[in-house]
Write an enzyme that holds these catalytic residues in place. Structure first.
Site, mmCIF file in Angstrom:
data_model
loop_
_atom_site.group_PDB
_atom_site.id
_atom_site.type_symbol
_atom_site.label_atom_id
_atom_site.label_comp_id
_atom_site.label_asym_id
_atom_site.label_seq_id
_atom_site.Cartn_x
_atom_site.Cartn_y
_atom_site.Cartn_z
ATOM 1 N N THR A 156 6.266 -9.610 0.050
ATOM 2 C CA THR A 156 5.153 -9.381 -0.873
ATOM 3 C C THR A 156 5.475 -9.948 -2.254
ATOM 4 O OG1 THR A 156 4.524 -7.436 0.368
ATOM 5 C CG2 THR A 156 3.677 -7.595 -1.869
ATOM 6 N N ASN B 7 9.144 -1.850 -4.265
ATOM 7 C CA ASN B 7 9.423 -2.992 -3.389
ATOM 8 C C ASN B 7 8.750 -4.269 -3.878
ATOM 9 O OD1 ASN B 7 8.240 -4.518 -0.698
ATOM 10 N ND2 ASN B 7 10.421 -4.103 -0.649
ATOM 11 N N SER C 138 4.489 -9.722 8.231
ATOM 12 C CA SER C 138 4.202 -8.740 9.290
ATOM 13 C C SER C 138 3.641 -9.467 10.520
ATOM 14 C CB SER C 138 3.158 -7.732 8.818
ATOM 15 O OG SER C 138 3.764 -6.662 8.143
ATOM 16 N N LYS D 115 -5.052 -4.446 11.006
ATOM 17 C CA LYS D 115 -3.683 -4.561 10.473
ATOM 18 C C LYS D 115 -3.647 -3.978 9.078
ATOM 19 C CE LYS D 115 0.525 -6.124 10.717
ATOM 20 N NZ LYS D 115 0.962 -4.757 10.388
ATOM 21 N N LYS E 96 -6.096 0.465 7.395
ATOM 22 C CA LYS E 96 -5.187 1.120 6.449
ATOM 23 C C LYS E 96 -5.158 2.598 6.754
ATOM 24 C CE LYS E 96 -2.737 -0.173 2.757
ATOM 25 N NZ LYS E 96 -2.176 -1.514 2.480
ATOM 26 N N LYS F 26 -7.809 -10.075 3.161
ATOM 27 C CA LYS F 26 -6.481 -10.650 2.942
ATOM 28 C C LYS F 26 -6.049 -11.454 4.169
ATOM 29 C CE LYS F 26 -3.900 -7.775 0.909
ATOM 30 N NZ LYS F 26 -2.993 -6.672 0.530
#
Ligand code: NAD
Length: 418
Positions: free
Chosen positions: A190, A221, A350, A70, A106, A94
């Site tokens: 976030t 963001n 997510s 992820k 990623k 994380k």
């Protein structure tokens, strides 16, 4: 920004720091320091003028021991193989510190999206999605937005994947627009975890958040949402920056008006509520109670860390402090809430989006925010427990001790495979 630290080496040294306090074999730690695989690909697309152009792109699948890989996809000229590997590792730890059943991945394309039209970016995104198709899927690898990508790119990736696979599988990416299977609360997530973690840290340190001064580096963001939410919690945002420079007003300013100004002009610079124009580095070294780095990695190196005057740092960005900066800040007793916890709201929501996609049942924003709150508070409590139990040197190592142990357990419990 300093280039003194290779982000992948930073990640590995963070894992080593944690390993020193864990009863996990060196051979297992070695596995947990490297990605399982990295795709490096060249994408060639047609420009609007008919010329062809080649772009290098990467996807790193770091670890899938706890669930599907992820992590986001970044569009930036500074993307590199090592950066993507590091970011995929941070995703692994994380998802582990917040204890959601996902691994870490990623991706990125070396591109400055400002130089391309929307249709060129669509062709580039669909071309990358085509390359990614065999390795992604809701049970394999689930991309998401990162720097310079958002709902638009995720919708294109989902559509490309679903078209090629002749299926409906919205959970193949997260961070989608609501009408395309996105989740309520994802855009704010976030910034929300960054401020929930800051609030918990202030509480732990017996500091008052009401009236506390806050500086935010990076007003995209993650940064601007953190600014808005911390202001709603009663703190005072006194400084902000973006790639064009910084603004400062010791009496504070309205973060929403600063964002409106950025939307209109492209930058926070020139916003009338920001009394003074200051440099990006000045924003990082102001005498504030809370600093929120929300731009890119390596924003603070050891030299700059010497000048940092904040009491608490909540890392909205991934890897904003070099390991050398970490040491300086530890000596100065600055409480650093590590990125893997502070900015984990993005991946947590997510995860909620992925759950909702699979169940074809959608939650209210209130439910999303409540579930997120619970997960971040639990993760912060786990960090504090490890910090105190092992008498650790800093909260980052405490977070890694918890996260590395969880990934190592999943790996070892799976047994061996020839
Ligand atoms: P974004 O592109 O929306 O915003 C980035 C901001 O940083 C922009 O305002 C840009 O102008 C600014 N910036 C760039 N260089 C700067 C510099 N040298 N000084 C000051 N400002 C600078 O990106 P984002 O999604 O907000 O991501 C920011 C960071 O947060 C990244 O490290 C990303 O990996 C991390 N993050 C984001 C999410 C998410 O859900 N968006 C989740 C987890 C982590």
């Amino acid at each position: 920004m300093s280039d003194e630290a290779n982000p992948f080496e930073s990640l590995q040294s963070q894992i080593d720091d944690a390993a020193a306090h864990l009863d996990v074999g060196d051979d297992v730690i070695e596995r947990l320091k490297h990605p399982e695989r990295v795709l490096e690909t060249n994408l060639t697309i047609e420009r609007d003028d008919g010329d062809l152009e080649r772009f290098k792109a990467f996807r790193s699948q770091f670890n899938g021991d706890r669930g599907p890989y992820k992590g986001g996809i970044r569009y930036h000229p500074g993307v590199s193989r090592d950066e993507v590997k590091a970011l995929s590792g941070w995703m692994t730890y994380k998802t582990a510190i917040v204890d959601i059943p996902l691994g870490g991945g990623k991706g990125g394309i070396i591109v400055d999206p400002d130089d391309y039209s929307e249709s060129e970016l669509e062709r580039l995104t669909r071309s990358f999605a085509k390359e990614l198709r065999p390795m992604v899927g809701e049970d394999r690898d689930v991309p998401a937005p990162d720097v310079n990508t958002g709902q638009r790119e995720m919708n294109w990736i989902k559509d490309t994947y679903e078209t090629l696979e002749n299926t409906s599988e919205p959970g193949v990416v997260t961070g989608k627009a609501l009408d395309s299977g996105g989740s309520e609360g994802r855009v704010d997530a976030t910034g929300r975890s960054t401020v929930i973690a800051a609030r918990e840290a202030f509480d732990y340190l017996d500091k008052d958040l009401e009236g506390a001064t806050v500086a935010v580096q990076g007003y995209g963001n993650a940064g601007w949402i953190a600014a808005r939410l911390i202001d709603e919690m009663g703190a005072t945002v006194v400084a902000a920056s973006d790639s064009s420079g910084g603004i400062y007003n010791p009496d504070g300013f309205d973060p929403v008006a600063a964002k409106d100004h950025k939307n209109e002009t492209g930058s926070v610079v020139g916003f009338e509520g920001g009394e003074e124009e200051i440099t990006n580095d000045d924003v990082l070294t102001l005498d504030v109670d809370l600093l929120i780095p929300a731009a890119l990695e390596n924003a603070i190196d050891a030299d700059l860390a010497e000048a940092v005057e904040a009491d608490v740092i909540s890392e909205a960005a991934n890897g904003p402090l070099t390991p050398a900066a970490d040491e300086v800040l530890e000596d100065k007793d600055v409480f650093v809430i590590p990125d893997i916890l502070a900015n984990a709201g993005g991946v947590t929501v997510s995860y909620f989006e992925w759950v909702q996609n699979r169940q074809r049942f959608y939650w209210s924003e209130q439910r999303v925010n409540e579930e997120l709150e619970g997960i971040i508070v639990d993760a912060f409590d786990a960090l504090v427990e490890s910090y105190e139990e092992h008498d650790l040197e800093n909260p980052r190592t405490a977070a890694y001790v918890v996260a590395v142990q969880r990934v190592a357990d999943a790996f070892e419990e799976a047994g061996s495979w020839p």
